[in-house]
Design an enzyme around this catalytic site. Sequence first.
Site, PDB file in Angstrom:
ATOM      1  N   GLU A 161       0.681  -1.157   0.086  1.00  0.00           N
ATOM      2  CA  GLU A 161      -0.125   0.041   0.071  1.00  0.00           C
ATOM      3  C   GLU A 161       0.782   1.388  -0.024  1.00  0.00           C
ATOM      4  O   GLU A 161       0.297   2.340   0.456  1.00  0.00           O
ATOM      5  CB  GLU A 161      -0.966   0.008   1.203  1.00  0.00           C
ATOM      6  CG  GLU A 161      -1.811  -1.089   1.034  1.00  0.00           C
ATOM      7  CD  GLU A 161      -3.022  -0.973   2.105  1.00  0.00           C
ATOM      8  OE1 GLU A 161      -4.080  -0.395   1.746  1.00  0.00           O
ATOM      9  OE2 GLU A 161      -2.652  -1.227   3.296  1.00  0.00           O
TER      10      GLU A 161
ATOM     11  N   HIS B 122      -0.477   5.332   7.851  1.00  0.00           N
ATOM     12  CA  HIS B 122      -1.694   4.512   7.672  1.00  0.00           C
ATOM     13  C   HIS B 122      -1.725   3.422   8.648  1.00  0.00           C
ATOM     14  O   HIS B 122      -0.855   2.683   8.784  1.00  0.00           O
ATOM     15  CB  HIS B 122      -1.415   3.925   6.006  1.00  0.00           C
ATOM     16  CG  HIS B 122      -2.476   2.831   6.003  1.00  0.00           C
ATOM     17  ND1 HIS B 122      -3.790   3.025   5.942  1.00  0.00           N
ATOM     18  CD2 HIS B 122      -2.131   1.542   5.825  1.00  0.00           C
ATOM     19  CE1 HIS B 122      -4.455   1.716   5.874  1.00  0.00           C
ATOM     20  NE2 HIS B 122      -3.509   0.846   5.577  1.00  0.00           N
TER      21      HIS B 122
ATOM     22  N   HIS C 297      -4.775   0.351  10.625  1.00  0.00           N
ATOM     23  CA  HIS C 297      -5.939  -0.007  11.090  1.00  0.00           C
ATOM     24  C   HIS C 297      -6.330   0.082  12.358  1.00  0.00           C
ATOM     25  O   HIS C 297      -7.008  -0.711  12.910  1.00  0.00           O
ATOM     26  CB  HIS C 297      -6.064  -1.611  10.576  1.00  0.00           C
ATOM     27  CG  HIS C 297      -5.100  -1.910   9.450  1.00  0.00           C
ATOM     28  ND1 HIS C 297      -4.368  -3.046   9.158  1.00  0.00           N
ATOM     29  CD2 HIS C 297      -5.112  -1.292   8.251  1.00  0.00           C
ATOM     30  CE1 HIS C 297      -3.700  -3.112   7.889  1.00  0.00           C
ATOM     31  NE2 HIS C 297      -4.217  -1.908   7.380  1.00  0.00           N
TER      32      HIS C 297
ATOM     33  N   HIS D 229     -11.503  -0.511   6.318  1.00  0.00           N
ATOM     34  CA  HIS D 229     -10.086  -0.916   6.419  1.00  0.00           C
ATOM     35  C   HIS D 229      -9.171  -0.224   7.404  1.00  0.00           C
ATOM     36  O   HIS D 229      -8.514  -0.937   8.204  1.00  0.00           O
ATOM     37  CB  HIS D 229      -9.494  -0.587   5.032  1.00  0.00           C
ATOM     38  CG  HIS D 229      -8.146  -0.611   4.704  1.00  0.00           C
ATOM     39  ND1 HIS D 229      -7.661  -0.483   3.353  1.00  0.00           N
ATOM     40  CD2 HIS D 229      -7.023  -0.925   5.508  1.00  0.00           C
ATOM     41  CE1 HIS D 229      -6.107  -0.596   3.306  1.00  0.00           C
ATOM     42  NE2 HIS D 229      -6.051  -0.946   4.677  1.00  0.00           N
TER      43      HIS D 229
END
Length: 243
Positions: free
Chosen positions: A82, A101, A103, A172
Amino acid sequence: MTPPPDAPDPALIDDLVAANHILYNEGVVDGFGHVSARHDKEPGGFLLARNMAPGLVTSDDILVLDLDGNAVAAGGRALYLERFIHSEIYKARPDVAAIVHSHSPSVIPFGATAVALRPIYHMSGFLGAGAPVFEIREAGGEATDMLIRSPALGAALARRLGGAAVALMRGHGDVVVAESLKLAVFRAIYTEINARLQAEALLLGQGRVSFLNEKEAAAASATNTPQVGRAWELWKRNAMGGL
Ligand code: MN
């Protein structure tokens, strides 16, 4: 030996290693998730660890990538699938110097329901009027694996983020940006805490919650921004000991 002129500042690499450990220690990332910093000398590049758990990152694992998501010298090391989250946001947002980024677990329900993530207290004024939600089906169709695994998906996410500090990713996680690495880490940690507190307040108040208005949020954010170093030093010691 003098490093070549385009080598990143070693202090930035050290801070990026610390950011990886802090985000793990504070429960924002686990075995997955990543944090990057824009290259301090080459704005068309950024620093990101090789494909590995953030809590295990050392300075030897930090790679330089370009804004197409290619590593300058990976030496056979695997890259994060990603990485286009980072490359496309740096491309779209010249003001952004760091990206997280994750979760982040408490944030997930807000990406999956119609309840907007909004600033419930002064530590999360950067949420402003509420975090936008990225719906991957709009850009990637009905059968993706939910990952931002192409430049096109990264660009779609960057468009949804717009000028905001945080965007949620339905089913996500989220992405958090800032004009400095320490501020991005601060925002990622308080995004997780805000989500937990907001969920508690929604239950306690049976859905009726007073959030910061936009002026309060902007003022609180402006007050906190120059003070992030205070929290950083504590988080760093907790994550890395006396190092
Ligand atoms: Mn992810």
